[in-house]
Design a protein around this motif. Structure first.
Motif, PDB file in Angstrom:
ATOM      1  N   LEU A   1       0.811  -1.222   0.000  1.00 40.72           N
ATOM      2  CA  LEU A   1       0.000   0.000   0.000  1.00 40.72           C
ATOM      3  C   LEU A   1       0.843   1.271   0.000  1.00 40.72           C
ATOM      4  CD1 LEU A   1      -2.828  -0.932   2.539  1.00 40.72           C
ATOM      5  CD2 LEU A   1      -2.875  -1.045   0.049  1.00 40.72           C
ATOM      6  N   GLU A   2       2.141   1.150   0.230  1.00 37.71           N
ATOM      7  CA  GLU A   2       3.025   2.313   0.292  1.00 37.71           C
ATOM      8  C   GLU A   2       3.424   2.845  -1.080  1.00 37.71           C
ATOM      9  OE1 GLU A   2       6.273   1.021   2.723  1.00 37.71           O
ATOM     10  OE2 GLU A   2       5.082   1.063   4.555  1.00 37.71           O
TER      11      GLU A   2
ATOM     12  N   GLY B   1       1.173  -0.407  -5.983  1.00 31.98           N
ATOM     13  CA  GLY B   1       0.624  -1.354  -5.012  1.00 31.98           C
ATOM     14  C   GLY B   1      -0.785  -0.973  -4.597  1.00 31.98           C
ATOM     15  N   LEU B   2      -1.014   0.306  -4.374  1.00 34.63           N
ATOM     16  CA  LEU B   2      -2.344   0.781  -4.003  1.00 34.63           C
ATOM     17  C   LEU B   2      -3.327   0.542  -5.147  1.00 34.63           C
ATOM     18  CD1 LEU B   2      -3.912   2.141  -1.725  1.00 34.63           C
ATOM     19  CD2 LEU B   2      -3.302   4.344  -2.728  1.00 34.63           C
ATOM     20  N   ALA B   3      -2.905   0.822  -6.368  1.00 33.47           N
ATOM     21  CA  ALA B   3      -3.768   0.592  -7.529  1.00 33.47           C
ATOM     22  C   ALA B   3      -4.085  -0.896  -7.678  1.00 33.47           C
ATOM     23  CB  ALA B   3      -3.098   1.121  -8.795  1.00 33.47           C
TER      24      ALA B   3
ATOM     25  N   ALA C   1      -7.973  -5.324  -7.117  1.00 31.36           N
ATOM     26  CA  ALA C   1      -8.346  -6.626  -6.549  1.00 31.36           C
ATOM     27  C   ALA C   1      -9.679  -6.546  -5.813  1.00 31.36           C
ATOM     28  CB  ALA C   1      -7.254  -7.113  -5.596  1.00 31.36           C
ATOM     29  N   LEU C   2      -9.972  -5.420  -5.209  1.00 27.80           N
ATOM     30  CA  LEU C   2     -11.238  -5.250  -4.491  1.00 27.80           C
ATOM     31  C   LEU C   2     -12.413  -5.069  -5.440  1.00 27.80           C
ATOM     32  CD1 LEU C   2     -10.102  -2.861  -1.633  1.00 27.80           C
ATOM     33  CD2 LEU C   2     -10.671  -5.274  -1.422  1.00 27.80           C
TER      34      LEU C   2
ATOM     35  N   LYS D   1     -16.059  -3.011  -0.802  1.00 27.90           N
ATOM     36  CA  LYS D   1     -15.963  -1.570  -0.581  1.00 27.90           C
ATOM     37  C   LYS D   1     -14.499  -1.179  -0.435  1.00 27.90           C
ATOM     38  CE  LYS D   1     -20.350  -1.430   1.825  1.00 27.90           C
ATOM     39  NZ  LYS D   1     -21.024  -1.195   3.090  1.00 27.90           N
ATOM     40  N   LEU D   2     -14.170   0.019  -0.873  1.00 31.34           N
ATOM     41  CA  LEU D   2     -12.785   0.481  -0.770  1.00 31.34           C
ATOM     42  C   LEU D   2     -12.328   0.574   0.683  1.00 31.34           C
ATOM     43  CD1 LEU D   2     -12.607   3.138  -3.611  1.00 31.34           C
ATOM     44  CD2 LEU D   2     -11.863   0.765  -3.637  1.00 31.34           C
ATOM     45  N   SER D   3     -13.259   0.709   1.618  1.00 31.53           N
ATOM     46  CA  SER D   3     -12.892   0.752   3.036  1.00 31.53           C
ATOM     47  C   SER D   3     -12.236  -0.553   3.483  1.00 31.53           C
ATOM     48  CB  SER D   3     -14.115   1.049   3.902  1.00 31.53           C
ATOM     49  OG  SER D   3     -15.084   0.019   3.746  1.00 31.53           O
ATOM     50  N   GLU D   4     -12.413  -1.631   2.705  1.00 32.88           N
ATOM     51  CA  GLU D   4     -11.788  -2.915   3.037  1.00 32.88           C
ATOM     52  C   GLU D   4     -10.267  -2.793   3.058  1.00 32.88           C
ATOM     53  OE1 GLU D   4     -13.312  -5.876   3.932  1.00 32.88           O
ATOM     54  OE2 GLU D   4     -15.133  -4.675   3.956  1.00 32.88           O
TER      55      GLU D   4
END
Length: 138
Positions: free
Chosen positions: A49-50, A54-56, A61-62, A68-71
């Protein structure tokens, strides 16, 4: 689960995977084993996530299972709070060896006799008939 091994040990490794699934369904992991597995899962996730890529990748994947993106924020906390009973319960419901499909890619002549002896029913899909877009691979 996935791994790489020599052709000659493919049957043995397949059996190890199935034995481990059975063990997870029948025995609760101890805290030391569970702690090591949590670290191996959570550490790379948070490091991923850093970075922008990786964040994308995580968001992509979600989107597949429509979570939900909050996951993204909740995953590490939820993983830290999983206990031995939840692992066994999940293994019994979703990871039982009887549900497993083992896929081995390689020179079947080198592992087929041992694999048949260990697992019984085996299906070989020749490369010419392999369809990677099909759930059955045919």
């Amino acid at each position: 689960a996935a791994c790489q091994t020599k052709h000659e040990s493919a049957g043995e490794v397949a059996q190890l995977f199935l034995d481990e699934l059975t063990r997870l369904a029948n025995e609760k992991p101890d805290e030391l084993e569970l702690g090591a597995r949590k670290s191996a899962l959570i550490g790379p996730y948070l490091r991923n996530l850093e970075t922008t890529n990786g964040l994308a990748d995580t968001f992509a994947a979600l989107l597949g299972p429509r979570l939900k993106l909050s996951e993204v924020q909740l995953f590490a906390e939820r993983a830290r709070n999983i206990g031995p009973a939840e692992v066994s319960q999940l293994a019994t419901r979703k990871l039982a060896a009887s549900y497993a499909t083992v896929v081995i890619v390689g020179d079947a002549k080198k592992f087929l006799p041992d694999l048949k002896k260990r697992l019984g029913r085996v299906e070989v899909i020749p490369r010419a008939k392999l369809n990677l877009e099909s759930p059955t691979l045919k």
